[in-house]
Design an enzyme around this catalytic site. Structure first.
Site, mmCIF file in Angstrom:
data_model
loop_
_atom_site.group_PDB
_atom_site.id
_atom_site.type_symbol
_atom_site.label_atom_id
_atom_site.label_comp_id
_atom_site.label_asym_id
_atom_site.label_seq_id
_atom_site.Cartn_x
_atom_site.Cartn_y
_atom_site.Cartn_z
ATOM 1 N N GLY A 149 59.979 40.823 54.524
ATOM 2 C CA GLY A 149 59.129 41.741 53.795
ATOM 3 C C GLY A 149 58.631 41.115 52.503
ATOM 4 O O GLY A 149 59.222 40.169 51.975
ATOM 5 N N CYS A 150 57.531 41.636 51.969
ATOM 6 C CA CYS A 150 56.911 41.041 50.783
ATOM 7 C C CYS A 150 57.772 41.227 49.531
ATOM 8 O O CYS A 150 58.080 40.258 48.820
ATOM 9 C CB CYS A 150 55.514 41.610 50.577
ATOM 10 N N PHE A 151 58.190 42.472 49.248
ATOM 11 C CA PHE A 151 59.079 42.691 48.119
ATOM 12 C C PHE A 151 60.359 41.868 48.272
ATOM 13 O O PHE A 151 60.892 41.323 47.304
ATOM 14 C CB PHE A 151 59.470 44.173 48.017
ATOM 15 N N VAL A 152 60.847 41.798 49.497
ATOM 16 C CA VAL A 152 62.109 41.112 49.767
ATOM 17 C C VAL A 152 61.998 39.624 49.436
ATOM 18 O O VAL A 152 62.905 39.037 48.839
ATOM 19 C CB VAL A 152 62.532 41.306 51.231
ATOM 20 N N THR A 153 60.884 39.016 49.812
ATOM 21 C CA THR A 153 60.689 37.595 49.527
ATOM 22 C C THR A 153 60.743 37.330 48.029
ATOM 23 O O THR A 153 61.424 36.409 47.570
ATOM 24 C CB THR A 153 59.351 37.121 50.109
#
Length: 346
Positions: A149-153
């Site tokens: 996921g984007c936030f996760v990255t």
């Protein structure tokens, strides 16, 4: 040449994939599917690609698509990739899923988080979590990739050196993230109207965002102690980008030198992660349109807290760029192939 297809090519992630893949010297585009725009010329739907591509969007025909492709990018909402991945398993084709269906290894957690059944549990063991900075060796030999996921990255790249080296209290982590509106997808909604978004700023899902289990899963796999995070995302009136400000209490005896050296060593050979020098602070514009992540780290000695500023383009390193990086690794290509772009300024 690598024959590449994209399932769901008319969203923001699909368009970003095309921006990276069209000039990629080792790629031949095979099928670009769409439910609503079959037989539409790609450069008519995407005028910014005028003169760069001569293809039409096609209907999804799994057998033909999987037979004609070396790798397929799936750019669909959660719940839609499982059946396709199961169908692809009968063919000699690699799959990179940009959705959430194979990121969470715990089936119960996935079903509780996304409110759908995990319909392909037998494939979970075969999907490699696609964060190259952590799983590069596994990605090299993988057939299936679950793109993070984007936030996760942004959060993981900002936290992994501190967690891996046990520099911080694993129960003290707070992640405060801001994202551009493209992270919400291309479909129309009231929240994305100009009158609703501009001159506005808001938090959403502060207690139950879907990325929390994903962040904790990956941090816990790197830590001897249980990790728990507080994560609050915010929507800001800009097109793209993620800015994560991360706080964590530093363990006794840890110095700023320890912290800086840990981050520099962790990322010294990473082509897309840039640790900023002392006094430099990241800005979202500095990574716009790229696959880069910029990180600044500081120790507030007054509060004994580590402060990490981690920025990415949510469509780049947060989605399509990272997916292409994973493809390059899977096929033994230089990781910067198709991704050697410079940020857009102003």
């Amino acid at each position: 040449m690598i024959k590449v297809s994209i399932i769901g090519a008319t969203g923001y992630t699909g368009s970003e994939l095309l921006r990276y893949l069209i000039p990629h010297q080792e790629v031949e585009l095979a099928h670009l599917t769409s439910r609503s725009h079959v037989n539409t010329e790609v450069d008519v739907y995407y005028p910014f690609l005028k003169g760069s591509i001569d293809k039409q969007f096609t209907e999804l025909e799994p057998e033909k698509l999987f037979n004609d492709s070396d790798v397929v990018f799936i750019c669909l909402p959660h719940g839609h990739s499982m059946e396709l991945a199961a169908a692809a398993s009968a063919y000699d084709v690699k799959v990179i899923d940009l959705g959430a269906d194979f990121r969470l290894k715990n089936i119960d957690v996935y079903e509780q988080t996304y409110k759908v059944e995990q319909a392909a549990p037998n494939l979970l063991k075969d999907f490699v979590y696609g964060l190259p900075e952590k799983y590069r060796a596994d990605i090299k030999t993988a057939k299936y990739i679950a793109n993070p996921g984007c936030f996760v990255t942004s959060a993981l790249l900002g936290l992994l050196p501190a967690v891996n080296n046990a520099l911080v209290d694993e129960q003290s982590i707070i992640i405060d993230s801001k994202t551009g509106v493209s992270g919400a997808g291309r479909s129309a909604s009231v929240d994305k109207l100009l009158a609703e978004l501009m001159s506005n700023f808001k938090a959403y899902n502060p207690l139950g965002h879907r990325h929390i289990p994903e962040i904790e899963q990956e941090l816990n796999s790197s830590s001897e102690n249980a990790v728990q995070v507080q994560f609050t995302p915010h929507l800001i009136p800009t097109e793209r980008g993620i800015f994560s400000t991360i706080y964590a209490t530093v363990k006794d005896g840890v110095t700023e030198t320890d912290i800086i050296e840990s981050y520099q060593q962790a990322y010294q050979d990473e082509p897309f992660v840039q640790i900023l020098n002392e006094g430099e602070l990241p800005q979202m514009k500095h990574v716009a349109g790229t696959n880069n992540c910029q990180i600044a780290v500081q120790l507030d000695e007054r509060t004994n807290r580590l402060i990490v500023l981690s920025i990415i383009d949510n469509l780049g390193k947060g989605a399509a760029g990272q997916a292409v990086q994973n493809m390059n690794i899977m096929f033994g290509l230089p990781e910067k192939s198709g991704l050697n772009t410079i940020a857009m300024m102003p």
